[in-house]
Design a protein around this motif. Structure first.
Motif, mmCIF file in Angstrom:
data_model
loop_
_atom_site.group_PDB
_atom_site.id
_atom_site.type_symbol
_atom_site.label_atom_id
_atom_site.label_comp_id
_atom_site.label_asym_id
_atom_site.label_seq_id
_atom_site.Cartn_x
_atom_site.Cartn_y
_atom_site.Cartn_z
ATOM 1 N N MET A 48 41.218 98.839 -6.843
ATOM 2 C CA MET A 48 40.048 98.997 -7.313
ATOM 3 C C MET A 48 39.530 100.205 -7.188
ATOM 4 O O MET A 48 39.747 101.091 -6.098
ATOM 5 C CB MET A 48 38.838 97.955 -6.433
ATOM 6 C CG MET A 48 37.596 98.052 -7.035
ATOM 7 S SD MET A 48 36.206 97.109 -6.090
ATOM 8 C CE MET A 48 36.487 97.824 -4.383
ATOM 9 N N PHE A 50 36.267 102.393 -6.847
ATOM 10 C CA PHE A 50 34.818 102.199 -6.565
ATOM 11 C C PHE A 50 34.070 103.385 -6.932
ATOM 12 O O PHE A 50 34.504 104.545 -6.325
ATOM 13 C CB PHE A 50 34.718 101.851 -4.912
ATOM 14 C CG PHE A 50 33.352 101.741 -4.722
ATOM 15 C CD1 PHE A 50 32.619 100.393 -5.018
ATOM 16 C CD2 PHE A 50 32.593 102.646 -3.931
ATOM 17 C CE1 PHE A 50 31.354 100.144 -4.595
ATOM 18 C CE2 PHE A 50 31.268 102.519 -3.751
ATOM 19 C CZ PHE A 50 30.706 101.286 -4.043
ATOM 20 N N SER A 71 34.628 99.557 -10.988
ATOM 21 C CA SER A 71 33.110 99.405 -10.191
ATOM 22 C C SER A 71 32.558 100.730 -10.313
ATOM 23 O O SER A 71 32.826 101.812 -9.616
ATOM 24 C CB SER A 71 33.318 98.891 -9.023
ATOM 25 O OG SER A 71 32.141 99.002 -8.322
ATOM 26 N N LEU A 94 33.480 95.556 -13.363
ATOM 27 C CA LEU A 94 32.287 95.104 -12.848
ATOM 28 C C LEU A 94 31.114 95.435 -13.013
ATOM 29 O O LEU A 94 30.858 96.696 -13.294
ATOM 30 C CB LEU A 94 32.512 95.039 -11.107
ATOM 31 C CG LEU A 94 33.937 94.470 -10.569
ATOM 32 C CD1 LEU A 94 33.949 94.761 -9.235
ATOM 33 C CD2 LEU A 94 33.999 93.172 -10.752
ATOM 34 N N LEU A 99 29.573 93.101 -4.320
ATOM 35 C CA LEU A 99 30.934 93.089 -4.826
ATOM 36 C C LEU A 99 31.253 91.565 -4.370
ATOM 37 O O LEU A 99 32.373 91.452 -3.999
ATOM 38 C CB LEU A 99 31.801 93.873 -4.200
ATOM 39 C CG LEU A 99 31.816 95.498 -4.559
ATOM 40 C CD1 LEU A 99 32.532 96.484 -3.626
ATOM 41 C CD2 LEU A 99 31.928 95.691 -6.190
ATOM 42 N N VAL A 102 34.667 89.910 -5.670
ATOM 43 C CA VAL A 102 35.875 90.635 -5.354
ATOM 44 C C VAL A 102 36.046 89.618 -3.832
ATOM 45 O O VAL A 102 35.216 89.972 -3.135
ATOM 46 C CB VAL A 102 35.851 92.004 -5.185
ATOM 47 C CG1 VAL A 102 37.363 92.395 -4.757
ATOM 48 C CG2 VAL A 102 35.783 92.863 -6.528
ATOM 49 N N LYS A 134 37.533 93.883 1.797
ATOM 50 C CA LYS A 134 38.022 93.604 0.529
ATOM 51 C C LYS A 134 39.805 93.971 0.626
ATOM 52 O O LYS A 134 40.321 93.391 -0.095
ATOM 53 C CB LYS A 134 37.435 94.398 -0.630
ATOM 54 C CG LYS A 134 36.014 94.079 -1.008
ATOM 55 C CD LYS A 134 35.475 92.558 -0.795
ATOM 56 C CE LYS A 134 33.918 92.545 -0.981
ATOM 57 N NZ LYS A 134 33.668 91.073 -1.013
#
Length: 238
Positions: A48, A50, A71, A94, A99, A102, A134
């Motif tokens: 991911m 972010f 994201s 996303l 979140l 996820v 996560k």
């Protein structure tokens, strides 16, 4: 206008399209290099990014990784990402917000690049803790482009010019630096500031979120004077 409002506008920190493309190409190179050092083969990793921004080279990363999740907190940027990468089978874009989609413990790598300078210090620890939840038990978080307190504008400008000379946008960089002083970015920075961390400060920040941080020998991207850390839970969750 705060930082969230700034990123919702069609503003840019790049001096030209060539600068933007070169920036994301360099990030993709560095991210792939880091990810391939994991014990988990890259083709099996769920990654991911972010606060990913426009992520122009996301398709390059996705071509090597198992799955890539993008994201960004800006609705404008998120819509652009969906239009650009929505048809790529292993890229998920996303929408801005929590979140919740996820699953906890599901990610092998979370990249947080050039984000923390726009987050107030009081909110940074909870943000890192939320992201760390996560991570898979063997997962790791790469926090990069962290601004140290002693990094000045002259050094940043010098490193940009070096990058520009190597990548073929030197004239645009010179012009862009001249314009930067009166840009929306400069005005927003003057009003709201940027959050900065020494290596020790960042270690304490990570510890406050139940994490341990290890400084990496080099930053992601073109500026070696900014800091990068790999962050993991303090205690094993296996």
């Amino acid at each position: 206008m705060g930082w969230q409002d700034y990123w919702e506008h069609d503003s840019s920190v790049y001096v030209s399209q060539r600068h933007k493309a070169a920036h994301y190409d360099r990030l993709a190179d560095d991210l792939l290099d880091f990810a391939t050092q994991s014990d988990v083969p890259l083709q099996r990793q769920i990654v991911m990014d972010f606060g990913c921004g426009e992520a122009l080279s996301a398709d390059r990363i996705a071509s090597k990784a198992g799955r890539l999740i993008l994201s960004d907190g800006s609705s404008r940027v998120s819509d652009q990402l969906q239009a650009r990468f929505g048809s790529v089978a292993n890229i998920t874009v996303l929408k801005p917000g929590p979140l919740d989609v996820v699953a906890d413990g599901s990610l092998d790598l979370i990249v947080v690049n050039s984000v923390l300078q726009y987050v107030e210090a009081a909110a940074a620890g909870p943000l890192l803790a939320m992201l760390a939840a996560k991570l898979a038990p063997s997962g790791q978080m790469l926090v990069a482009d962290v601004l140290p307190p002693d990094l000045g504008a002259v050094t940043d400008a010098r490193e940009l010019l070096k990058f520009a000379a190597a990548e073929g946008f030197l004239v645009a960089a010179v012009v862009g630096l001249a314009r930067a002083a009166v840009s929306d970015y400069a005005r927003t920075r003057a009003r709201h500031g940027l959050t900065r961390y020494t290596e020790a400060d960042f270690g304490r920040l990570a510890a406050s979120a139940g994490l341990r941080a290890e400084r990496l020998p080099r930053n992601l991207g073109h500026n070696p004077y900014r800091l990068a850390f790999v962050v993991r839970p303090s205690k094993s969750r296996v």
